[in-house]
Design a protein around this motif. Structure first.
Motif, PDB file in Angstrom:
ATOM      1  N   ALA A  77       0.849  -1.191   0.000  1.00  0.00           N
ATOM      2  CA  ALA A  77       0.000   0.000   0.000  1.00  0.00           C
ATOM      3  C   ALA A  77       0.883   1.239   0.000  1.00  0.00           C
ATOM      4  CB  ALA A  77      -0.907   0.015   1.226  1.00  0.00           C
ATOM      5  N   ILE A  78       0.362   2.298  -0.600  1.00  0.00           N
ATOM      6  CA  ILE A  78       0.986   3.628  -0.501  1.00  0.00           C
ATOM      7  C   ILE A  78      -0.079   4.534   0.089  1.00  0.00           C
ATOM      8  CG2 ILE A  78       2.084   5.566  -1.674  1.00  0.00           C
ATOM      9  CD1 ILE A  78       2.534   3.776  -4.071  1.00  0.00           C
ATOM     10  N   ILE A  79       0.292   5.250   1.147  1.00  0.00           N
ATOM     11  CA  ILE A  79      -0.646   6.229   1.696  1.00  0.00           C
ATOM     12  C   ILE A  79       0.069   7.553   1.918  1.00  0.00           C
ATOM     13  CG2 ILE A  79      -2.155   4.506   2.759  1.00  0.00           C
ATOM     14  CD1 ILE A  79      -0.933   5.349   5.478  1.00  0.00           C
ATOM     15  N   GLY A  80      -0.690   8.619   1.758  1.00  0.00           N
ATOM     16  CA  GLY A  80      -0.176   9.956   1.998  1.00  0.00           C
ATOM     17  C   GLY A  80      -0.976  10.608   3.109  1.00  0.00           C
ATOM     18  N   ASP A  81      -0.372  11.580   3.740  1.00  0.00           N
ATOM     19  CA  ASP A  81      -1.028  12.297   4.840  1.00  0.00           C
ATOM     20  C   ASP A  81      -2.088  13.260   4.289  1.00  0.00           C
ATOM     21  OD1 ASP A  81      -1.593  13.080   7.425  1.00  0.00           O
ATOM     22  OD2 ASP A  81       0.446  13.754   7.883  1.00  0.00           O
ATOM     23  N   LYS A  82      -2.791  13.868   5.195  1.00  0.00           N
ATOM     24  CA  LYS A  82      -3.914  14.755   4.883  1.00  0.00           C
ATOM     25  C   LYS A  82      -3.527  15.894   3.945  1.00  0.00           C
ATOM     26  CE  LYS A  82      -7.430  17.569   7.270  1.00  0.00           C
ATOM     27  NZ  LYS A  82      -7.992  17.926   5.990  1.00  0.00           N
ATOM     28  N   GLY A  83      -2.362  16.488   4.148  1.00  0.00           N
ATOM     29  CA  GLY A  83      -1.932  17.591   3.299  1.00  0.00           C
ATOM     30  C   GLY A  83      -1.841  17.190   1.832  1.00  0.00           C
ATOM     31  N   ILE A  84      -1.417  15.963   1.588  1.00  0.00           N
ATOM     32  CA  ILE A  84      -1.343  15.455   0.220  1.00  0.00           C
ATOM     33  C   ILE A  84      -2.744  15.115  -0.282  1.00  0.00           C
ATOM     34  CG2 ILE A  84      -0.512  13.568  -1.246  1.00  0.00           C
ATOM     35  CD1 ILE A  84       1.959  13.442   0.652  1.00  0.00           C
ATOM     36  N   ASP A  85      -3.476  14.343   0.520  1.00  0.00           N
ATOM     37  CA  ASP A  85      -4.809  13.900   0.102  1.00  0.00           C
ATOM     38  C   ASP A  85      -5.749  15.061  -0.197  1.00  0.00           C
ATOM     39  OD1 ASP A  85      -3.959  11.296   0.332  1.00  0.00           O
ATOM     40  OD2 ASP A  85      -4.964  10.926   2.239  1.00  0.00           O
ATOM     41  N   ASP A  86      -5.572  16.171   0.500  1.00  0.00           N
ATOM     42  CA  ASP A  86      -6.430  17.341   0.271  1.00  0.00           C
ATOM     43  C   ASP A  86      -6.169  17.995  -1.087  1.00  0.00           C
ATOM     44  OD1 ASP A  86      -7.634  17.002   2.728  1.00  0.00           O
ATOM     45  OD2 ASP A  86      -6.592  18.670   3.699  1.00  0.00           O
TER      46      ASP A  86
END
Length: 145
Positions: A77-86
């Motif tokens: 999996a690859i996940i990004g934090d809120k700043g990226i997801d926004d």
């Protein structure tokens, strides 16, 4: 040796860490890799737990990225934090994930991670460009569980 120790050789680990350093020269984003043998949870759920355990949710710009690998489970999996997801589109990580999985299917684990990390750095540059005063907020070393 454990599955996590066998996944990458020490030399391959150095190449992955070097790729993180190179990618972070394109972006202020913070990239980490976590490798573990097995998890009881789906990879995205487990990646979110590891993300918080590693303190990746504490970066100033909320721009941490985690590459999570479950060796025994053949999960990724690859996940990004809120700043990226926004800021990014919903399928932002798909091409990077597909590139990595194609290499993993051919047992090219180091190549998959290196190319995926470099692509992530290049893609994040648009949203989180590197600045001369950028501080490396998170370790570039591979974490293992």
């Amino acid at each position: 040796m454990s599955l996590t120790e066998d996944f990458l050789t020490p030399e391959e680990e150095k190449e992955v860490v070097h790729a993180i350093s190179l990618a972070e020269k394109n972006t202020s984003g913070e990239i980490r890799v976590h490798i573990e043998a097995h998890a009881e949870k789906p990879p995205i759920e487990r990646a979110k737990e590891v993300f918080h355990q590693l303190g990746m949710d504490k970066t100033e710009a909320k721009n941490g990225v985690l590459f999570y690998v479950g060796v025994q489970d053949h999960s990724f999996a690859i996940i990004g934090d809120k700043g990226i997801d926004d800021l990014v589109e919903n399928d932002f990580w798909d091409c990077t994930k597909d590139l990595i999985i194609d290499h993993f299917k051919n047992q090219q684990f180091k190549t998959g991670l290196v190319e995926g990390i470099l692509r992530a750095g290049e893609r994040l540059k648009k949203y989180f460009p590197y600045k001369d005063d950028d501080a490396n907020e998170l370790s570039n070393e591979i974490s293992k569980g």
